[in-house]
Design a protein around this motif. Structure first.
Motif, short mmCIF file in Angstrom:
data_model
loop_
_atom_site.label_atom_id
_atom_site.label_comp_id
_atom_site.label_asym_id
_atom_site.label_seq_id
_atom_site.Cartn_x
_atom_site.Cartn_y
_atom_site.Cartn_z
N PRO A 145 3.56 -0.37 -1.26
CA PRO A 145 5.10 -1.04 -1.44
C PRO A 145 5.22 -1.75 -0.22
CG PRO A 145 5.31 1.10 -0.69
CD PRO A 145 4.14 1.06 -1.17
N SER A 146 6.05 -3.05 -0.60
CA SER A 146 6.53 -3.84 0.68
C SER A 146 7.40 -3.05 1.56
CB SER A 146 7.09 -5.06 0.08
OG SER A 146 7.72 -5.79 1.02
N LEU A 147 7.67 -3.77 2.91
CA LEU A 147 8.42 -3.08 3.82
C LEU A 147 10.13 -3.74 3.48
CD1 LEU A 147 5.73 -2.35 5.50
CD2 LEU A 147 7.36 -2.30 7.39
N LEU A 148 9.91 -4.44 2.58
CA LEU A 148 11.17 -5.08 2.48
C LEU A 148 12.40 -4.36 2.27
CD1 LEU A 148 10.60 -8.23 -0.04
CD2 LEU A 148 10.85 -8.32 2.53
N ALA A 149 12.12 -3.02 1.44
CA ALA A 149 13.24 -2.00 1.24
C ALA A 149 13.76 -1.36 2.57
CB ALA A 149 12.46 -0.91 0.24
N ASP A 150 12.90 -1.82 3.69
CA ASP A 150 13.27 -1.02 4.97
C ASP A 150 14.12 -2.04 5.73
OD1 ASP A 150 12.38 1.51 4.26
OD2 ASP A 150 10.42 1.18 5.16
N LEU A 181 12.87 -5.47 12.43
CA LEU A 181 11.94 -6.13 11.25
C LEU A 181 12.23 -7.40 10.61
CD1 LEU A 181 9.55 -5.19 9.52
CD2 LEU A 181 11.03 -4.08 7.89
N ILE A 182 10.90 -8.13 10.84
CA ILE A 182 10.64 -9.31 10.11
C ILE A 182 9.57 -9.40 9.14
CG2 ILE A 182 10.44 -11.99 10.42
CD1 ILE A 182 11.58 -11.55 13.36
N VAL A 183 9.85 -9.50 7.93
CA VAL A 183 8.84 -9.41 6.96
C VAL A 183 8.54 -10.79 6.43
CG1 VAL A 183 7.93 -8.64 4.77
CG2 VAL A 183 9.31 -7.15 6.12
N LEU A 184 6.94 -11.34 6.39
CA LEU A 184 6.55 -12.63 5.90
C LEU A 184 5.95 -12.53 4.73
CD1 LEU A 184 5.12 -14.16 9.43
CD2 LEU A 184 7.41 -14.29 8.44
#
Length: 347
Positions: free
Chosen positions: A186-191, A198-201
């Motif tokens: 899973p992506s870390l977007l849920a966190d 947190l910054i998700v690219l």
């Protein structure tokens, strides 16, 4: 986590952003635009695009399971990477830490912005240890970069180690998920709500098949996104890019079909290539490419070029001696690669 004000460069925190004509206008529908010094002819390209890409974000947010205010869109992920340095790292003072080997633009952006770059080698399994990265920090470390699935190794970083970084590091942790659509993890977007640092690219260049339109995504807290929007160029995503992305987002089933096909081809090509005499080892991958250790990588690379087949020679990259990075193409392209490699004789 240090406060966002502590992490942000003082001049950026105090900066009053440029206000474009399209930023200032809002409210009722209008048909006469005399505010932006545009040419009234050559519709629709005569008008500046939406500087905040509102329609595009409204489609993207539910697909990614985030709010619109958590989204920044840029000219490729490289723009977001550069903005992170420009917003948070004082030139000649601050530093960043990253895994090694990894995507080369983190280091390039650090050097362009005169920020010290501290690479920390992965282990023999191409895995990171949070303790190793944390051992490299000091009071001037503002950001850590973790690419997962990683480029060029293809594997995902251990989630427990990433969580440890997010909990123990008081700066920003950037997790680059350019290849996440090819992974079962899973992506870390849920966190995002759990970790304010947190910054998700992510990107439209890989699974979405739109490398040419140059559209990257950054997901973070609304406060971090507001800083990005404060310092980005006013019209950083052009109208044609926005329109193409909107069209793409309206047919996600087509993108998933591409991903499924590429995953099937990935398994087939990796299974076949490891049988060839020129191949020493194929490394596990969660991306649309894999890393293969071969005999005399540079010679094989040159041979493939002569056959009109281009892969990436990574032999001069840390921990990747005699390794080729091979992207999964169409079945016909993959067959051409396998046929060419099968003709190589190893003495």
């Amino acid at each position: 986590m240090r406060s966002l004000k502590e992490l942000t460069r003082p001049n950026i925190w105090a900066l009053k952003p440029y206000s474009s004509a399209r930023d200032e206008y809002s409210g009722a529908d209008a048909s006469v635009f005399l505010d932006a010094n545009e040419n009234p002819y050559n519709t629709p390209n005569n008008r500046y695009p939406d500087p905040l890409q509102r329609e595009l974000k409204s489609l993207l947010a539910p697909l990614k399971g985030v709010k619109e205010e958590n989204i920044f869109l840029g000219n490729g992920s490289d723009e977001a990477i550069d903005l992170i340095f420009r917003a948070f790292c004082q030139p000649g003072v601050d530093n960043v830490v990253a895994i090694e080997p990894t995507y080369g633009m983190y280091k390039v952006c650090a050097e362009v912005n005169d920020v010290e770059y501290r690479p920390m080698l992965l282990d023999v399994y191409y895995q990171m240890k949070a303790s190793a990265l944390l051992s490299a920090i000091d009071e001037y470390t503002k950001v850590m970069f973790v690419c997962s699935p990683n480029n060029p190794t293809g594997n995902s970083m251990c989630r427990k180690e990433i969580d440890s970084l997010l909990k123990r590091f008081d700066g920003l942790v950037v997790v680059d998920e350019a290849y996440i659509d090819f992974s079962d993890l899973p992506s870390l977007l849920a966190d995002l709500d759990k970790y304010p640092n947190l910054i998700v690219l992510q990107t439209f260049s890989k699974a979405w098949g739109n490398a040419a339109i140059r559209l990257g995504m950054a997901f973070a807290s609304p406060e971090i996104i507001a800083i990005f929007n404060k310092i980005k160029y006013p019209y950083n995503v052009n109208r044609l890019t926005q329109e193409e992305a909107i069209k793409c987002l309206q047919q996600p089933e087509k993108v998933q079909a591409w991903v499924n096909t590429l995953l099937e081809e990935r398994a087939r090509v990796m299974e076949e290539i490891v049988k060839l005499p020129c191949c020493i080892r194929v490394f596990p991958t969660d991306a649309n490419f894999f890393l293969a250790k071969v005999y005399e990588a540079t010679q094989i690379y040159d041979y493939l070029v002569s056959e009109g087949i281009i892969v990436r020679n990574r032999t001069n990259v840390a921990l990747c001696s005699d390794c080729l990075r091979i992207t999964i193409g169409t079945k016909e392209e993959n067959d051409a690669l396998l046929e060419a490699l099968s003709k190589i004789e190893i003495e």
